[in-house]
Scaffold this motif. Structure first.
Motif, PDB file in Angstrom:
ATOM      1  N   VAL A   1       0.884  -1.175   0.000  1.00  0.00           N
ATOM      2  CA  VAL A   1       0.000   0.000   0.000  1.00  0.00           C
ATOM      3  C   VAL A   1       0.919   1.222   0.000  1.00  0.00           C
ATOM      4  CG1 VAL A   1      -1.755   1.246   1.325  1.00  0.00           C
ATOM      5  CG2 VAL A   1      -1.746  -1.257   1.343  1.00  0.00           C
ATOM      6  N   THR A   2       0.815   2.047  -1.024  1.00  0.00           N
ATOM      7  CA  THR A   2       1.750   3.173  -1.174  1.00  0.00           C
ATOM      8  C   THR A   2       0.992   4.464  -1.451  1.00  0.00           C
ATOM      9  OG1 THR A   2       3.069   1.562  -2.425  1.00  0.00           O
ATOM     10  CG2 THR A   2       3.871   3.828  -2.414  1.00  0.00           C
ATOM     11  N   TRP A   3       1.322   5.494  -0.721  1.00  0.00           N
ATOM     12  CA  TRP A   3       0.751   6.815  -1.038  1.00  0.00           C
ATOM     13  C   TRP A   3       1.481   7.387  -2.245  1.00  0.00           C
ATOM     14  CZ3 TRP A   3      -3.571   8.944   0.544  1.00  0.00           C
ATOM     15  CH2 TRP A   3      -4.133   8.525   1.756  1.00  0.00           C
ATOM     16  N   LEU A   4       0.743   7.781  -3.256  1.00  0.00           N
ATOM     17  CA  LEU A   4       1.345   8.439  -4.414  1.00  0.00           C
ATOM     18  C   LEU A   4       1.236   9.953  -4.291  1.00  0.00           C
ATOM     19  CD1 LEU A   4      -0.057   6.218  -7.331  1.00  0.00           C
ATOM     20  CD2 LEU A   4       2.067   5.943  -6.048  1.00  0.00           C
ATOM     21  N   ALA A   5       0.184  10.403  -3.602  1.00  0.00           N
ATOM     22  CA  ALA A   5      -0.004  11.845  -3.374  1.00  0.00           C
ATOM     23  C   ALA A   5      -0.800  12.020  -2.090  1.00  0.00           C
ATOM     24  CB  ALA A   5      -0.792  12.465  -4.533  1.00  0.00           C
TER      25      ALA A   5
END
Ligand SMILES: C[S@@+](CC[C@H](N)C(=O)[O-])C[C@H]1O[C@@H](n2cnc3c(N)ncnc32)[C@H](O)[C@@H]1O
Length: 268
Positions: free
Chosen positions: A260-264
């Motif tokens: 799970v990765t925040w892109l913005a």
């Protein structure tokens, strides 16, 4: 239009998509005000895991069927209550319909006439769930913004066409112009890491302020889909942590890697 979701229902990628769908809907239900769900590529709504198509690929055996042992666990809990019993696996429109309150609404669009017929039947028990026959790409702009001004757009194309990423990008550009604060749940296959990354980059460049990417990868047989992604725009507060917790439970059972990765926004 050869794609039939019955061959893939309940597989590793479906499980993660539907887990995210349930988590988002539970967040929307926290406020009394009504919300709308628009599902642009709805499928038939219910899938017989004992049917010919599902038995032929046996994909659900590597997905939902491995998770039944988690029943009662709080992390994937509500998803498993809805999806984890019996041979009738619910697709995205039926999952959404089950989580509507009297003030909420679902519009589910399906292009294939046979799938649409089944969808209409599957949604018949819910007065606030409407099945629309047609092209999700053409229909979505006219449905935005929803009068409720709150809600979720689920976009889950079959990726049969070589230019589906481009069509999806165009669709999102127009949708975000009309409904910038809506939540968007977008599914995509990860056949090429660079193609998936390019797609996410293009969506970010549309000026999205909060975007989360979820990935799931399995060791699939040659020629089979091994990776899938979800792009979640404007995710509800706390959704990222819930997905991390649920994926930590389910990934080992699926023999999968998940991220799970925040892109913005938020965790960047
Ligand atoms: C991946 S499946 C959907 C699965 C469903 N969202 C779920 O999670 O249960 C994609 C569906 O989109 C339908 N479809 C293909 N092109 C479409 C279009 N342009 N507009 C609407 N539906 C389309 C296919 O017939 C298929 O049923």
């Amino acid at each position: 239009m050869n794609y039939r979701h019955a061959y893939h229902a309940g597989n590793f990628a479906d499980v993660v998509k539907h887990l995210a769908l349930v988590a988002i809907l539970l967040h929307l239900r926290k406020k009394e005000s009504p919300f709308a769900v628009i599902d642009t590529h709805a499928g038939r709504g219910l899938y017989d895991l004992g049917g010919e198509e599902a038995r032929k690929t046996a994909e659900a055996r590597g997905g939902i069927e491995r998770l039944r042992q988690l029943a009662g666990d709080s992390a994937p809990g509500r998803y498993l209550e809805i999806a984890g019993e019996g041979h009738q696996y619910p697709g995205s429109p039926v999952i959404a319909a089950k989580l509507l309150r009297p003030q909420d609404r679902l519009v589910a669009i399906e292009k294939h006439p046979e799938e649409f017929g089944a969808l209409k039947q599957a949604l018949a028990p819910w007065r606030k769930a409407k099945a629309l026959e047609g092209d999700g790409y053409a229909r979505l702009p006219g449905l935005l913004p929803p009068p409720e001004r709150r809600g979720l757009v689920v976009i889950d194309p079959p990726f049969e066409m070589g230019d589906e990423f481009e069509s999806l990008g165009e669709l999102l550009r127009g949708a975000l112009r009309r409904f910038a604060l809506g939540i968007y749940l977008v599914w995509f296959p990860v056949k090429s890491a660079s193609q998936a990354q390019r797609f996410c980059g293009e969506v970010l460049a549309m000026g999205v302020s909060k975007a989360l990417r979820i990935d799931i990868t399995i060791a699939a047989a040659e020629g089979k889909l091994a990776g899938a992604g979800l792009l979640v725009l404007n995710p509800p507060f706390g959704f990222d942590g819930e997905m991390r917790q649920a994926l930590a439970k389910i990934a080992p059972l699926l023999d999968a890697r998940a991220g799970v990765t925040w892109l913005a926004g938020e965790g960047r």
